[in-house]
Design an enzyme around this catalytic site. Structure first.
Site, PDB file in Angstrom:
ATOM      1  N   TYR A  56       0.479  -0.998   0.047  1.00 45.12           N
ATOM      2  CA  TYR A  56       0.193  -0.388   0.016  1.00 45.12           C
ATOM      3  C   TYR A  56       0.537   0.711  -0.213  1.00 45.12           C
ATOM      4  O   TYR A  56       1.460   1.778   1.034  1.00 45.12           O
ATOM      5  CB  TYR A  56      -0.699   0.353   0.959  1.00 45.12           C
ATOM      6  CG  TYR A  56      -1.917  -1.549   1.414  1.00 45.12           C
ATOM      7  CD1 TYR A  56      -2.207  -1.806   0.194  1.00 45.12           C
ATOM      8  CD2 TYR A  56      -2.806  -1.232   2.860  1.00 45.12           C
ATOM      9  CE1 TYR A  56      -3.057  -2.874   0.465  1.00 45.12           C
ATOM     10  CE2 TYR A  56      -3.644  -2.314   3.090  1.00 45.12           C
ATOM     11  CZ  TYR A  56      -3.326  -3.475   1.597  1.00 45.12           C
ATOM     12  OH  TYR A  56      -4.001  -4.219   1.401  1.00 45.12           O
ATOM     13  N   HIS A 141      -0.595 -12.483   1.496  1.00 40.55           N
ATOM     14  CA  HIS A 141      -0.844 -11.184   0.585  1.00 40.55           C
ATOM     15  C   HIS A 141      -0.827 -11.650  -0.653  1.00 40.55           C
ATOM     16  O   HIS A 141       0.422 -12.072  -1.240  1.00 40.55           O
ATOM     17  CB  HIS A 141       0.530  -9.645   1.050  1.00 40.55           C
ATOM     18  CG  HIS A 141      -0.571  -8.928  -0.073  1.00 40.55           C
ATOM     19  ND1 HIS A 141      -0.376  -7.714   0.136  1.00 40.55           N
ATOM     20  CD2 HIS A 141      -2.166  -8.464   0.050  1.00 40.55           C
ATOM     21  CE1 HIS A 141      -1.447  -6.907   0.227  1.00 40.55           C
ATOM     22  NE2 HIS A 141      -2.689  -7.370   0.116  1.00 40.55           N
TER      23      HIS A 141
END
Length: 333
Positions: A56, A141
């Site tokens: 992010y 992830h």
């Protein structure tokens, strides 16, 4: 915001979690004070679970989140981050911008790495960016194209870190259900973060993954409950996003039909979206992204409101919910 245990771990999360992708400049830049205010507003609303990832904003979300939590009380918060993408300095960025959807300089590159060493290096780097000595939950992830390495190297590394008490809970975060179901059945994860696959518009997780979570006592963190934005407003515009792209007209029309039914019960579309995802018995918490204090304050208030059971029954009768979807609250009977 009563805390709920993740699986059989000792980690408890608030019913609403704060997803930090937006304050990592997802799609467009958020100035620092606005980002900080979003985290503070979440805290003021009772949120104590905060999710982040190196992906992010190339670490920007972790840095911003860590700075505010240090101010608010890190030990009172539950923080999850993710592994699988190592951030490596870009040799010659030359003013380039990130090409993965975040409005940040491309001063680092993401390298897929689900090796045991990669997991440890990624976690160490995340701790530095967060400015903390521990995280509570670590998630693999998006291992979509890396099943073998993720299950043979990354998962055992996380399992060992959990056994040593370095982290409290482990899991996997993905946008698909089939591989998540395999992790639930074939490993000993505490939780899965399911993005966009258990919503008012997509209940595909009912076909195997959610029942498996119930059987195995694995908690679900429901993310992407607005399906990228389409369910975040009562009247989705023509350019509304659905799963990272402009929503097809048939999907937008379905959202409008759901909104029309909800409005008869004085329930907004985003309120219904939050309540539906939170209402499945496997779901420990709903994680929403916010780029401002106003957004997270609104979502917290919506989640706290009751939704009439008749709404869910009518949606089911009209074919707008799957017949096998558990109905939240008393309607589940």
């Amino acid at each position: 915001m009563n805390p709920v245990r993740l699986g059989r771990s000792g980690v408890f999360v608030s019913a609403l979690g704060f997803g930090s992708a937006a304050i990592g400049n997802l799609y467009r830049a958020v100035d620092e004070e606005t980002a900080f205010d979003a985290v503070r507003a979440a805290w003021d609303a009772g949120v104590r679970y905060f999710d982040t990832a190196p992906h992010y904003g190339l670490g920007l979300a972790e840095r911003r989140l860590g700075r505010v939590l240090a101010e608010l009380g890190r030990d009172e918060a539950v923080v999850s981050t993710k592994v699988g993408r190592l951030l490596v300095p870009t040799p010659n960025p030359r003013g380039r911008r990130d090409d993965a959807g975040f409005d940040v300089p491309a001063d680092h590159e993401r390298h897929w790495d689900f090796s045991a060493d990669g997991v440890r290096r990624s976690l160490e780097s995340s701790l530095r960016r967060l400015g903390t000595d521990h995280v509570d939950v670590v998630l693999l992830h998006d291992p979509d194209d890396h099943w073998n390495q993720a299950v043979e190297e990354a998962y055992p590394a996380l399992h060992e870190l959990r056994h040593q008490g370095v982290i409290g809970a482990i899991g996997v975060g993905m946008n698909q259900v089939r591989m998540l179901e395999r992790f639930v059945v074939e490993t000993d994860v505490d939780a899965v973060m399911l993005a966009g696959r258990y919503t008012l518009l997509d209940q595909s997780a009912l076909e195997g993954m959610l029942p498996a979570c119930r059987r195995r006592d694995v908690s679900v963190l429901a993310a992407g409950v607005f399906n990228g934005g389409l369910l975040a407003v009562d009247d989705p515009p023509a350019d509304a996003m659905y799963d990272y792209a402009t929503a097809p007209e048939e999907i937008r029309a379905r959202a409008r039909r759901i909104a029309e039914v909800a409005q008869r019960y004085r329930v907004s579309l985003p309120q219904a979206a939050l309540a539906f995802a939170a209402g499945h018995p496997a779901v420990a918490g709903v994680v929403v992204g916010a780029r401002s204090g106003e957004e997270i304050t609104r979502d917290a208030a919506l989640l706290a409101r009751g939704v009439p059971g008749e709404l869910w029954r009518e949606l089911r009768e009209r074919g707008l919910l799957r017949a096998d979807a558990p109905l939240p609250g008393s309607a589940a009977q």
